[in-house]
Design an enzyme around this catalytic site. Sequence first.
Site, PDB file in Angstrom:
ATOM      1  N   PRO A   1       0.771  -1.210  -0.067  1.00 51.58           N
ATOM      2  CA  PRO A   1       0.147   0.030   0.074  1.00 51.58           C
ATOM      3  C   PRO A   1       0.841   1.155   0.070  1.00 51.58           C
ATOM      4  O   PRO A   1       2.005   1.287   0.626  1.00 51.58           O
ATOM      5  CB  PRO A   1      -0.786  -0.030   1.281  1.00 51.58           C
ATOM      6  CG  PRO A   1      -0.863  -1.514   1.609  1.00 51.58           C
ATOM      7  CD  PRO A   1       0.446  -2.207   1.324  1.00 51.58           C
ATOM      8  N   GLU A   2       0.458   2.332  -0.704  1.00 51.50           N
ATOM      9  CA  GLU A   2       0.957   3.468  -0.700  1.00 51.50           C
ATOM     10  C   GLU A   2       0.573   4.445   0.142  1.00 51.50           C
ATOM     11  O   GLU A   2      -0.528   4.158   0.981  1.00 51.50           O
ATOM     12  CB  GLU A   2       1.201   4.201  -2.120  1.00 51.50           C
ATOM     13  CG  GLU A   2       1.586   3.364  -3.243  1.00 51.50           C
ATOM     14  CD  GLU A   2       2.206   3.970  -4.319  1.00 51.50           C
ATOM     15  OE1 GLU A   2       2.343   5.171  -4.440  1.00 51.50           O
ATOM     16  OE2 GLU A   2       2.349   3.291  -5.496  1.00 51.50           O
TER      17      GLU A   2
ATOM     18  N   LYS B   1       4.413   5.340   5.153  1.00 51.97           N
ATOM     19  CA  LYS B   1       3.719   3.881   4.904  1.00 51.97           C
ATOM     20  C   LYS B   1       3.605   3.471   6.271  1.00 51.97           C
ATOM     21  O   LYS B   1       3.441   2.090   6.403  1.00 51.97           O
ATOM     22  CB  LYS B   1       4.315   2.989   4.040  1.00 51.97           C
ATOM     23  CG  LYS B   1       4.666   3.531   2.623  1.00 51.97           C
ATOM     24  CD  LYS B   1       5.448   2.465   1.650  1.00 51.97           C
ATOM     25  CE  LYS B   1       5.218   3.181   0.389  1.00 51.97           C
ATOM     26  NZ  LYS B   1       5.954   2.333  -0.787  1.00 51.97           N
TER      27      LYS B   1
ATOM     28  N   ARG C   1      12.907  -1.823  -8.798  1.00 52.02           N
ATOM     29  CA  ARG C   1      11.433  -1.854  -9.082  1.00 52.02           C
ATOM     30  C   ARG C   1      11.135  -1.467 -10.594  1.00 52.02           C
ATOM     31  O   ARG C   1      12.078  -1.110 -11.274  1.00 52.02           O
ATOM     32  CB  ARG C   1      11.002  -0.383  -8.262  1.00 52.02           C
ATOM     33  CG  ARG C   1      11.397  -0.581  -6.693  1.00 52.02           C
ATOM     34  CD  ARG C   1      10.722  -2.134  -5.958  1.00 52.02           C
ATOM     35  NE  ARG C   1       9.167  -1.951  -6.059  1.00 52.02           N
ATOM     36  CZ  ARG C   1       8.569  -1.439  -5.212  1.00 52.02           C
ATOM     37  NH1 ARG C   1       8.977  -0.542  -4.147  1.00 52.02           N
ATOM     38  NH2 ARG C   1       7.122  -1.366  -5.307  1.00 52.02           N
TER      39      ARG C   1
END
Length: 268
Positions: free
Chosen positions: A2-3, A52, A258
């Site tokens: 989750p961001e 986060k 990423r």
Amino acid sequence: MPEGHTIHRLAARHRELFAGQAVAVDSPQGRFQAGAALLDGRRLADTEAYGKHLLHHYDGDATVHIHLGLYGKFADGELPAPPPVGLIRLRMTGERHWLELRGPTACEILNPPEVAALRARLGQDPLRDDAEPALAHARIGGSSKPLFALLMDQTVVAGCGLIYANEVLFRAGLAPTLPGRRVSAELWQEIWDDLRALMKEGVARGRIDTVHTEHTPEAMRRAPRVDRHGGEVYVYRRPGQPCLVCGTTVARGAMAGRNLYWCPSCQK
């Protein structure tokens, strides 16, 4: 993972359901048993999000620090609570609602110095009103690292994840490989303001939408995007598809471990 907008939504949700109440806390799974025993019956004073990281502040200077990681998730509902099923790390019961946490990377109790240390090692969170974007630029402007990698670095910008990093760079017309030292204070403020606005919209809507009005499915007479993350985006997970602005094929690569997405024409 989750961001930051998701964590801020959770903090607001948990504050609404439980803040100011003495709550029952247990750990059906058993991995948070000692922490749950320490908190059981205490009043949840407040909740907050930082990047986060989710923080539940209890009376008596005890804070539960939660990082969902890749697999963590919450569920909640009105009482009566259902029987515990599966690996529930943390369960809370308040006056009218219940909450369950499963699979987090971190679920631990911190004292005030440890909370301060957590905040100190994180970067600036665009969703917090106490954020100072100039401090983030002090790190970015002195770095030779690519801007994409700097946006993903939680010690520089807390809460910005893969989708926001890819999308805010497209919206700024900047190549992901642009070295941080080439980002002026004025340019950084523009990026920051756009990122903050996008993330605030994510908090309000519960999903990430980054396209301007003229590029929505309705305006372009195209099919809505179908993806488990939802939302309309320019480049994220659109490799091989035409750019919504110029028609150039969206590219994909890798950086800092990423996935990286960009338009070779719009982000020269």
